[in-house]
Design a protein around this motif. Structure first.
Motif, PDB file in Angstrom:
ATOM      1  N   ASP A   1       0.821  -1.198   0.000  1.00  0.00           N
ATOM      2  CA  ASP A   1       0.000   0.000   0.000  1.00  0.00           C
ATOM      3  C   ASP A   1       0.864   1.259   0.000  1.00  0.00           C
ATOM      4  O   ASP A   1       0.989   1.952   0.982  1.00  0.00           O
ATOM      5  N   GLU A   2       1.464   1.490  -1.126  1.00  0.00           N
ATOM      6  CA  GLU A   2       2.360   2.647  -1.226  1.00  0.00           C
ATOM      7  C   GLU A   2       1.848   3.600  -2.294  1.00  0.00           C
ATOM      8  O   GLU A   2       1.075   3.214  -3.161  1.00  0.00           O
ATOM      9  N   PHE A   3       2.306   4.817  -2.183  1.00  0.00           N
ATOM     10  CA  PHE A   3       1.955   5.787  -3.217  1.00  0.00           C
ATOM     11  C   PHE A   3       2.762   5.475  -4.472  1.00  0.00           C
ATOM     12  O   PHE A   3       3.990   5.457  -4.436  1.00  0.00           O
TER      13      PHE A   3
ATOM     14  N   GLU B   1      -0.693   7.741  -8.360  1.00  0.00           N
ATOM     15  CA  GLU B   1      -1.393   8.375  -7.237  1.00  0.00           C
ATOM     16  C   GLU B   1      -0.789   9.729  -6.886  1.00  0.00           C
ATOM     17  O   GLU B   1      -1.512  10.685  -6.586  1.00  0.00           O
ATOM     18  N   ILE B   2       0.505   9.777  -6.962  1.00  0.00           N
ATOM     19  CA  ILE B   2       1.162  11.075  -6.706  1.00  0.00           C
ATOM     20  C   ILE B   2       0.730  12.082  -7.759  1.00  0.00           C
ATOM     21  O   ILE B   2       0.451  13.243  -7.459  1.00  0.00           O
TER      22      ILE B   2
ATOM     23  N   LEU C   1      -2.700  13.269  -6.931  1.00  0.00           N
ATOM     24  CA  LEU C   1      -2.671  14.211  -5.801  1.00  0.00           C
ATOM     25  C   LEU C   1      -2.156  15.585  -6.225  1.00  0.00           C
ATOM     26  O   LEU C   1      -2.693  16.609  -5.834  1.00  0.00           O
TER      27      LEU C   1
ATOM     28  N   SER D   1      -7.012   4.673  -2.950  1.00  0.00           N
ATOM     29  CA  SER D   1      -7.160   4.046  -1.634  1.00  0.00           C
ATOM     30  C   SER D   1      -6.337   4.718  -0.535  1.00  0.00           C
ATOM     31  O   SER D   1      -6.864   4.934   0.553  1.00  0.00           O
ATOM     32  N   PRO D   2      -5.062   5.071  -0.768  1.00  0.00           N
ATOM     33  CA  PRO D   2      -4.334   5.728   0.306  1.00  0.00           C
ATOM     34  C   PRO D   2      -4.954   7.063   0.686  1.00  0.00           C
ATOM     35  O   PRO D   2      -4.997   7.437   1.855  1.00  0.00           O
ATOM     36  N   VAL D   3      -5.440   7.745  -0.327  1.00  0.00           N
ATOM     37  CA  VAL D   3      -6.034   9.051  -0.067  1.00  0.00           C
ATOM     38  C   VAL D   3      -7.305   8.906   0.751  1.00  0.00           C
ATOM     39  O   VAL D   3      -7.592   9.695   1.655  1.00  0.00           O
TER      40      VAL D   3
ATOM     41  N   LEU E   1      -3.290  15.459   4.059  1.00  0.00           N
ATOM     42  CA  LEU E   1      -2.497  14.901   2.965  1.00  0.00           C
ATOM     43  C   LEU E   1      -2.018  16.000   2.015  1.00  0.00           C
ATOM     44  O   LEU E   1      -0.862  16.000   1.582  1.00  0.00           O
ATOM     45  N   GLN E   2      -2.915  16.932   1.745  1.00  0.00           N
ATOM     46  CA  GLN E   2      -2.524  18.042   0.880  1.00  0.00           C
ATOM     47  C   GLN E   2      -1.416  18.868   1.530  1.00  0.00           C
ATOM     48  O   GLN E   2      -0.488  19.323   0.869  1.00  0.00           O
TER      49      GLN E   2
ATOM     50  N   LEU F   1       1.685  17.047   1.151  1.00  0.00           N
ATOM     51  CA  LEU F   1       2.133  17.120  -0.238  1.00  0.00           C
ATOM     52  C   LEU F   1       2.849  18.450  -0.494  1.00  0.00           C
ATOM     53  O   LEU F   1       3.896  18.501  -1.159  1.00  0.00           O
TER      54      LEU F   1
ATOM     55  N   ARG G   1      10.319  10.150  -6.926  1.00  0.00           N
ATOM     56  CA  ARG G   1      10.841   9.248  -5.880  1.00  0.00           C
ATOM     57  C   ARG G   1      10.851   9.976  -4.529  1.00  0.00           C
ATOM     58  O   ARG G   1      10.462   9.426  -3.504  1.00  0.00           O
TER      59      ARG G   1
ATOM     60  N   LEU H   1       9.029  12.555  -3.578  1.00  0.00           N
ATOM     61  CA  LEU H   1       7.654  12.774  -3.103  1.00  0.00           C
ATOM     62  C   LEU H   1       7.070  11.479  -2.556  1.00  0.00           C
ATOM     63  O   LEU H   1       6.411  11.462  -1.507  1.00  0.00           O
ATOM     64  N   GLN H   2       7.335  10.415  -3.271  1.00  0.00           N
ATOM     65  CA  GLN H   2       6.830   9.102  -2.868  1.00  0.00           C
ATOM     66  C   GLN H   2       7.357   8.720  -1.481  1.00  0.00           C
ATOM     67  O   GLN H   2       6.596   8.310  -0.605  1.00  0.00           O
TER      68      GLN H   2
ATOM     69  N   LEU I   1       5.697  10.915   1.218  1.00  0.00           N
ATOM     70  CA  LEU I   1       4.292  10.598   1.482  1.00  0.00           C
ATOM     71  C   LEU I   1       4.141   9.202   2.082  1.00  0.00           C
ATOM     72  O   LEU I   1       3.217   8.970   2.872  1.00  0.00           O
ATOM     73  N   ASP I   2       5.006   8.293   1.736  1.00  0.00           N
ATOM     74  CA  ASP I   2       4.967   6.959   2.358  1.00  0.00           C
ATOM     75  C   ASP I   2       5.245   7.047   3.854  1.00  0.00           C
ATOM     76  O   ASP I   2       4.618   6.367   4.655  1.00  0.00           O
TER      77      ASP I   2
ATOM     78  N   ARG J   1       2.173   8.080   5.452  1.00  0.00           N
ATOM     79  CA  ARG J   1       1.194   6.998   5.540  1.00  0.00           C
ATOM     80  C   ARG J   1       1.514   6.065   6.723  1.00  0.00           C
ATOM     81  O   ARG J   1       0.629   5.575   7.400  1.00  0.00           O
ATOM     82  N   LYS J   2       2.818   5.851   6.922  1.00  0.00           N
ATOM     83  CA  LYS J   2       3.191   4.962   8.029  1.00  0.00           C
ATOM     84  C   LYS J   2       2.981   5.634   9.366  1.00  0.00           C
ATOM     85  O   LYS J   2       2.640   5.008  10.354  1.00  0.00           O
TER      86      LYS J   2
END
Lengths: 163, 198
Positions: A2-4, A8-9, A12, B121-123, B131-132, B135, B183, B185-186, B189-190, B193-194
């Motif tokens: 479940d990663e972005f 999805e980025i 967003l 789903s994550p959103v 989240l915004q 971001l 990468r 940003l990912q 944001l990960d 999420r954690k």
């Protein structure tokens, strides 16, 4: 997992395009732009305005395109020729040559005979100093300002007649 | 690129070059919203964006007489905007707090926003506003050049070729910057999420 992911980025980030300024901002933007332009124009010095006008003039006649035309090239060559001719034909400045000092002829007899001639006109002054540098050096004391002495006697005090 | 838009721009530019200031006004009105989005997402500050936009159009107006149409007006004005913004960002000390909390409340009621987030789903799991915010923070962690590319590609929806023209770099460079920025940003944001409440 479940990663972005990139998709999805991307989704967003696309949402950020909905972040907008306050309502009415875009309506007033042009007025604000005009106001600032006017203010800036008023603050400009006169020379700057002149330069801008000249630039506008150049662009108006599109002079840059003329540079490729034979007429413009000919005009430039003629101007250069005229300028160079004027420069070379400018009269030379008068040069003053250092001539020998005119030597006045001494009268036939200056010591033994009476003469009515002016002593100024007849007397030949010697340019040689009466004292040489070594003598001056000897008389000059260290710490005292230099003293200059005329070697010739003033005309008015000199006797013209000798007995 | 939309040919109709290009033609219209060319006409307006030509009229401006002939001295019709009203034509430039039309260009300003046309490009302000788009350039606003570009500059705002690079600076993350509304006031700075406003000042920059004014300067960008002022500079464009002064320079438009020298515009010979080698590129489209769209590319040209975007180049001015990006370069001026990058210069501004170099001079400006990073004011980090600025508008990272500027996420408009109205955005969450926006129909398109709801539709766009519904399938993610994550959103869905995260608070959208938070989240915004995250971001925006992640965006601000990118270098100015990377943020510019991300803004133009993801937010403005420009193709790689157009971005490469605007930035005067190769398409490969654009793709590489995008890859690296994605990468970053990912990862950021990960982490969120954690640890959503950090």
């Amino acid at each position: 997992m479940d990663e972005f992911n990139d998709n999805e980025i991307s989704k967003l980030l696309r949402l950020k395009r909905y972040e907008q300024p306050a309502p009415g901002y875009f309506d007033n933007f042009l007025h604000e732009f005009h106001r600032r332009q006017r203010n800036e124009l008023l603050k400009q010095p006169l020379w700057r305005i002149c330069v801008d006008r000249a630039r506008d003039f150049v662009f108006h006649f599109n002079l840059s395109t003329l540079t490729s035309s034979p007429v413009a090239v000919t005009a430039v060559v003629i101007c250069a020729a005229i300028l160079s001719l004027r420069i070379y034909q400018t009269p030379q400045p008068a040069t003053v040559a250092l001539k020998d000092r005119p030597v006045l002829a001494a009268p036939a007899s200056t010591d033994d005979e009476w003469t009515l001639a002016s002593p100024v006109a007849t007397r030949v002054f010697s340019t040689r100093s009466l004292r040489n540098m070594t003598e001056s050096a000897q008389t000059h004391r260290t710490g005292t300002p230099p003293r200059y002495v005329l070697d010739s006697v003033p005309v008015s005090y000199e006797t013209t007649f000798k007995f | 690129m939309d040919e109709a838009r290009k033609d219209e721009d060319q006409r307006l530019v030509a009229r401006t070059q002939e001295g019709d200031a009203g034509a430039f006004d039309d260009l300003v009105v046309k490009y302000t919203p788009r350039l606003y989005g570009l500059v705002y997402n690079m600076t993350s500050n509304h006031e700075d964006t406003n000042d920059l936009l004014q300067d960008i159009f002022a500079k464009a107006y002064k320079a438009i007489r020298g515009f010979r149409g080698k590129s489209s007006f769209y590319t040209w004005i975007h180049s001015i905007a990006v370069n001026m913004t990058l210069n501004f960002l170099k001079k400006r000390s990073r004011r980090y707090s600025l508008s990272l909390d500027d996420v408009d409340a109205s955005i969450q009621n926006d129909k398109e926003f709801i539709e766009a987030t519904a399938s993610s789903s994550p959103v869905r799991e995260a608070d959208l506003s938070e989240l915004q915010k995250r971001l925006n923070e992640a965006m601000m962690k990118l270098s100015d050049e990377h943020r510019a590319v991300v803004t133009m590609f993801h937010i403005q929806g420009m193709p790689h070729a157009e971005i490469s023209k605007i930035l005067n770099v190769s398409e490969g460079t654009v793709r590489s910057r995008l890859f690296y920025a994605n990468r970053q940003l990912q990862n950021y944001l990960d982490e969120f999420r954690k640890n959503p409440v950090t």
